[in-house]
Design an enzyme around this catalytic site. Structure first.
Site, short mmCIF file in Angstrom:
data_model
loop_
_atom_site.label_atom_id
_atom_site.label_comp_id
_atom_site.label_asym_id
_atom_site.label_seq_id
_atom_site.Cartn_x
_atom_site.Cartn_y
_atom_site.Cartn_z
N ASN A 115 0.82 -1.22 0.00
CA ASN A 115 0.00 0.00 0.00
C ASN A 115 0.85 1.26 0.00
OD1 ASN A 115 -2.47 1.70 0.66
ND2 ASN A 115 -1.25 2.04 2.52
N ARG A 173 -8.42 5.40 1.64
CA ARG A 173 -7.69 4.74 0.55
C ARG A 173 -6.75 5.66 -0.23
NH1 ARG A 173 -13.24 1.66 -0.64
NH2 ARG A 173 -12.79 -0.31 0.39
N ASP A 182 1.83 7.01 0.34
CA ASP A 182 0.77 6.17 -0.22
C ASP A 182 0.95 5.98 -1.73
OD1 ASP A 182 -1.62 4.86 0.81
OD2 ASP A 182 -2.71 6.08 -0.64
N ARG A 210 -0.36 -12.38 2.72
CA ARG A 210 -1.18 -11.49 3.55
C ARG A 210 -1.01 -10.11 2.92
NH1 ARG A 210 0.12 -7.39 7.41
NH2 ARG A 210 -1.49 -7.10 8.99
N ASP A 212 -1.03 -6.54 3.51
CA ASP A 212 -1.03 -5.57 4.60
C ASP A 212 -1.83 -4.33 4.20
OD1 ASP A 212 0.25 -4.46 7.14
OD2 ASP A 212 0.90 -2.97 5.67
N HIS A 216 -6.74 0.04 3.00
CA HIS A 216 -6.27 1.32 2.51
C HIS A 216 -6.00 1.30 1.01
CE1 HIS A 216 -6.11 2.69 6.65
NE2 HIS A 216 -5.73 1.44 6.91
N GLU A 248 -5.72 -7.84 4.94
CA GLU A 248 -5.88 -7.26 6.28
C GLU A 248 -6.86 -6.09 6.21
OE1 GLU A 248 -4.10 -4.68 9.85
OE2 GLU A 248 -3.59 -4.31 7.76
N ASN A 313 -3.18 -10.86 17.01
CA ASN A 313 -2.16 -10.74 15.97
C ASN A 313 -1.05 -9.82 16.47
OD1 ASN A 313 -3.00 -8.09 15.54
ND2 ASN A 313 -3.30 -8.33 13.35
N ARG A 352 -5.18 -19.14 12.13
CA ARG A 352 -3.77 -18.75 12.25
C ARG A 352 -3.42 -18.64 13.73
NH1 ARG A 352 -2.48 -12.97 9.99
NH2 ARG A 352 -3.65 -12.42 11.86
C1 AAO Z 1 4.95 3.99 12.75
C2 AAO Z 1 4.68 4.92 13.90
C3 AAO Z 1 3.84 6.08 13.44
C4 AAO Z 1 4.53 6.80 12.28
C5 AAO Z 1 4.77 5.79 11.16
C6 AAO Z 1 5.52 6.38 9.99
O1 AAO Z 1 4.00 4.22 14.93
O2 AAO Z 1 3.67 6.99 14.52
O3 AAO Z 1 3.71 7.84 11.80
O4 AAO Z 1 5.56 4.70 11.69
O5 AAO Z 1 6.74 6.87 10.39
C7 AAO Z 1 2.81 -0.75 11.87
C8 AAO Z 1 2.60 -0.08 13.22
C9 AAO Z 1 2.55 1.42 13.10
C10 AAO Z 1 3.77 1.94 12.36
C11 AAO Z 1 3.73 1.30 10.97
C12 AAO Z 1 4.88 1.76 10.07
O6 AAO Z 1 1.39 -0.57 13.79
O7 AAO Z 1 2.54 1.97 14.42
O8 AAO Z 1 3.74 3.36 12.28
O9 AAO Z 1 3.85 -0.14 11.14
O10 AAO Z 1 6.10 1.49 10.66
C13 AAO Z 1 -4.85 0.76 10.94
C14 AAO Z 1 -4.81 0.08 9.57
C15 AAO Z 1 -4.18 -1.29 9.60
C16 AAO Z 1 -2.85 -1.29 10.35
C17 AAO Z 1 -3.13 -0.75 11.74
C18 AAO Z 1 -1.86 -0.70 12.59
O11 AAO Z 1 -6.12 0.02 9.04
O12 AAO Z 1 -3.95 -1.68 8.26
O13 AAO Z 1 -3.63 0.59 11.63
N1 AAO Z 1 -2.24 -2.63 10.38
C19 AAO Z 1 -1.17 -2.99 9.41
C20 AAO Z 1 -0.06 -3.79 10.05
C21 AAO Z 1 0.71 -2.92 11.00
C22 AAO Z 1 1.40 -1.80 10.23
C23 AAO Z 1 0.63 -1.32 9.07
C24 AAO Z 1 -0.58 -1.84 8.69
C25 AAO Z 1 1.29 -0.34 8.19
O14 AAO Z 1 -0.59 -4.93 10.64
O15 AAO Z 1 1.64 -3.64 11.76
O16 AAO Z 1 1.62 -0.67 11.11
O17 AAO Z 1 2.05 -1.10 7.25
C26 AAO Z 1 -9.28 1.94 13.53
C27 AAO Z 1 -9.41 1.48 12.11
C28 AAO Z 1 -8.28 0.55 11.72
C29 AAO Z 1 -6.95 1.18 12.04
C30 AAO Z 1 -6.94 1.52 13.54
C31 AAO Z 1 -5.61 2.08 14.00
O18 AAO Z 1 -9.52 0.83 14.41
O19 AAO Z 1 -10.62 0.79 11.95
O20 AAO Z 1 -8.36 0.30 10.33
O21 AAO Z 1 -5.90 0.24 11.75
O22 AAO Z 1 -7.99 2.45 13.79
O23 AAO Z 1 -5.41 3.33 13.45
C32 AAO Z 1 -11.37 0.29 18.07
C33 AAO Z 1 -12.20 0.37 16.83
C34 AAO Z 1 -11.34 0.05 15.63
C35 AAO Z 1 -10.31 1.11 15.56
C36 AAO Z 1 -9.53 1.05 16.83
C37 AAO Z 1 -8.55 2.16 16.88
O24 AAO Z 1 -10.84 -1.02 18.27
O25 AAO Z 1 -13.25 -0.55 16.93
O26 AAO Z 1 -12.08 0.06 14.43
O27 AAO Z 1 -10.36 1.20 17.96
O28 AAO Z 1 -7.71 1.97 17.98
#
Ligand code: AAO
Length: 512
Positions: A115, A173, A182, A210, A212, A216, A248, A313, A352
């Site tokens: 992405n 997206r 992006d 998977r 990732d 988005h 994901e 996870n 998983r």
């Molecule tokens: C890091 C730093 C950032 C910095 C960035 C760039 O932490 O501060 O800005 O580098 O320098 C992982 C880490 C991130 C990291 C990133 C890049 O988790 O912290 O950022 O690597 O190094 C969203 C996405 C989902 C994503 C998830 C983490 O939709 O795709 O955030 N997961 C994947 C991977 C993950 C990875 C990435 C994607 C990026 O598995 O490891 O990030 O490649 C809502 C939305 C979700 C959203 C969450 C979090 O969720 O629905 O889609 O996930 O917010 O933003 C309740 C709600 C639930 C809500 C949640 C929020 O549970 O019901 O819907 O609260 O807490």
């Protein structure tokens, strides 16, 4: 021929929904942050012999190296190029892993970060896992190559280019997820570069991906990329086999984007599964295990044949993503084993198992300030090898949940009951529940605060079975509890509410 046509019509054999695991292998394990060399050994010495179907690996692509904080695990979600070159190993080590795992019937599933590239503030230089130059200011990633033309900067309509509002699908997206640059996936050139990356992995012998941050990406853009993928390597897979795809997408309801938009591309992660199961096993909000009687679609989950399911996870075990306090992890080992046991016994979804590294949690105002800490490392930043103790557990800070007897034995249970219906449900009106899988397996839980003593119809043939939670069958005898099933298939179960593991599971594979 007729069988082939039938399989094709059912979309079974070649479709992107099929995990491509060997027959009789029904579960994959995420070996989070493991080195390729260690995964290769683990396939040969443990995963193959114990019936695991595959391994989800950490992203293999070249990533940014972050030193503040010091080498967080999440640096690997910030690609710099599509060279196979990361702290887990180089391309040669990767090829060796894929070959050795495939040769023992264990397949490799790649976490593909397509992405975006690294964060907008990544700077310029060669601080990347393979030393490739990049410059985030000018959007220059010459090792792909990508340039400023290849990003969505113009398309995003928010003030600063970031996602602010998950109720707006266009933002989710077209804008940047946590500042990650992006990619413009509608561009033919970008699609081509990503397809080349994935096809290279396919030709090496991986079984699927998977995707990732699939939420988005526009589903149609993903489709266009998938349409360019070749079939799997015929050295290990039947001709015409498509890569397994699981996307994901975090959909807990209440946002603009729903999982179902992605079903056309492959399976989707069902995040409701772990969040709800955690509530039930913890008995929060008045939840009881008896409510699990209609677990699955009956709980508003996606169709079983589209779901990739898991208890926790790598994100939500540390509060990232759809993290929530209800998520069960190895930190709550007793409850966690029950949750994973329930998942592996229940027919819903493709399963998983998580395999983690330990880190010191440090909650500050409800958030873990140490949620960034990376895997066990040597002083030079390289990842420490996984070494195995005499008792088969992992040494150091590698948790290896997949090697916990209860979890490993439930992976074998799931293989033994594959294809069998969900049968013989029983509950005490509270949190003592039991169910069978046809005439192959039976499981019973006592999650109440009092003892269980009950005689139930199991569906199993008469005989003596070894409980695979307290022990297993070894050299013709049970190392743990023994359960006698009578000629009417009934058996008496006694489980103390203070037992180390308050559940019992039996199956035909561990019958005396
Ligand atoms: C890091 C730093 C950032 C910095 C960035 C760039 O932490 O501060 O800005 O580098 O320098 C992982 C880490 C991130 C990291 C990133 C890049 O988790 O912290 O950022 O690597 O190094 C969203 C996405 C989902 C994503 C998830 C983490 O939709 O795709 O955030 N997961 C994947 C991977 C993950 C990875 C990435 C994607 C990026 O598995 O490891 O990030 O490649 C809502 C939305 C979700 C959203 C969450 C979090 O969720 O629905 O889609 O996930 O917010 O933003 C309740 C709600 C639930 C809500 C949640 C929020 O549970 O019901 O819907 O609260 O807490």
């Amino acid at each position: 021929m007729r069988l082939l046509l039938l399989l094709a019509a059912l979309g079974l054999s070649w479709a992107q929904y099929n995990p491509n695991t060997k027959p009789g292998r029904t579960t994959i394990v995420h070996l989070f942050e493991w080195r390729w060399a260690d995964i290769a050994s683990e396939c040969e010495r443990y995963l193959g012999p114990n019936g695991f179907g595959g391994v989800q690996i950490s992203p293999p692509s070249e990533n940014i190296v972050i030193t503040n904080p010091n080498r967080p695990w999440w640096e690997r979600y910030q690609p710099i190029s599509y060279k196979i070159c990361s702290a887990s190993g180089n391309e040669q080590a990767f090829r060796d892993m894929v070959t050795r795992c495939n040769n023992v019937g264990v397949h490799i599933y790649v976490d593909a970060v397509i992405n975006h590239m690294c964060g907008a503030g990544g700077g310029s230089g060669t601080h990347s896992s393979c030393g490739s130059y990049f410059n985030t200011g000018s959007r220059d990633f010459p090792a792909v190559p990508y340039s400023s033309w290849d990003f969505n900067d113009g398309k995003c309509k928010t003030s600063n280019g970031e996602i602010h509002d998950y109720s707006d699908a266009n933002q989710v997206r077209d804008c940047r997820l946590v500042s990650l640059l992006d990619l413009a996936l509608e561009k033919d050139y970008v699609r081509g570069k990503i397809a080349d990356f994935l096809n290279n992995l396919i030709s090496i012998g991986v079984a699927g991906f998977r995707l990732d941050a699939a939420k988005h990406m526009w589903p149609g853009d993903i489709k266009a990329i998938l349409n360019r993928l070749q079939n799997l390597n015929t050295k290990w897979f039947p001709a015409g086999t498509k890569p397994f795809i699981f996307q994901e997408v975090i959909d807990l309801g209440g946002e603009a984007i729903s999982s179902s938009e992605y079903f056309g591309n492959g399976r989707v992660t069902e995040f409701k599964y772990g969040a709800k199961l955690g509530n039930v096993i913890r008995k929060w909000n008045g939840e009881k295990m008896r409510y699990l009687k209609n677990w699955g679609e009956g709980w508003g989950f996606m169709p079983s044949d589209r779901a990739l399911v898991f208890v926790d996870n790598h994100d939500n075990q540390r509060g990232h993503g759809a993290g929530g306090a209800s998520i069960l992890t190895f930190f709550d080992a007793r409850l966690y084993k029950m949750g994973v046991g329930f998942m592996l016994a229940h027919p819903y979804g493709f399963t998983r198992v998580m395999s983690s590294f330990r880190w010191p949690r440090n909650f500050v105002n409800g958030k873990d300030a140490n949620d960034w800490i990376g895997p066990p490392r040597n002083p030079d930043g390289s990842i420490k090898p996984v070494s195995i103790n005499a008792d088969t557990t992992c040494a150091g800070d590698w948790v290896c949940e997949h090697r916990w007897r209860q979890i490993k034995n439930m992976v074998i249970f799931r293989n033994a009951v594959d294809g069998q219906p969900f049968t013989n449900w029983w509950d005490n009106g509270n949190s003592q529940v039991a169910f069978g899988r046809g005439n192959k397996g039976f499981i019973i839980f006592n999650n109440d605060d009092w003892n269980l003593d009950v005689t139930l119809k199991t569906g199993l043939p008469a005989g003596t079975y070894c409980d695979v939670i307290s022990g297993q069958k070894e050299n013709g005898r049970c190392t743990g509890k023994q359960i006698s099933v009578g000629s009417d298939s009934s058996a008496r179960f006694q489980i103390s509410n203070t037992a180390e593991d308050p559940f019992v599971a039996i199956h035909v594979g561990h019958k005396l």
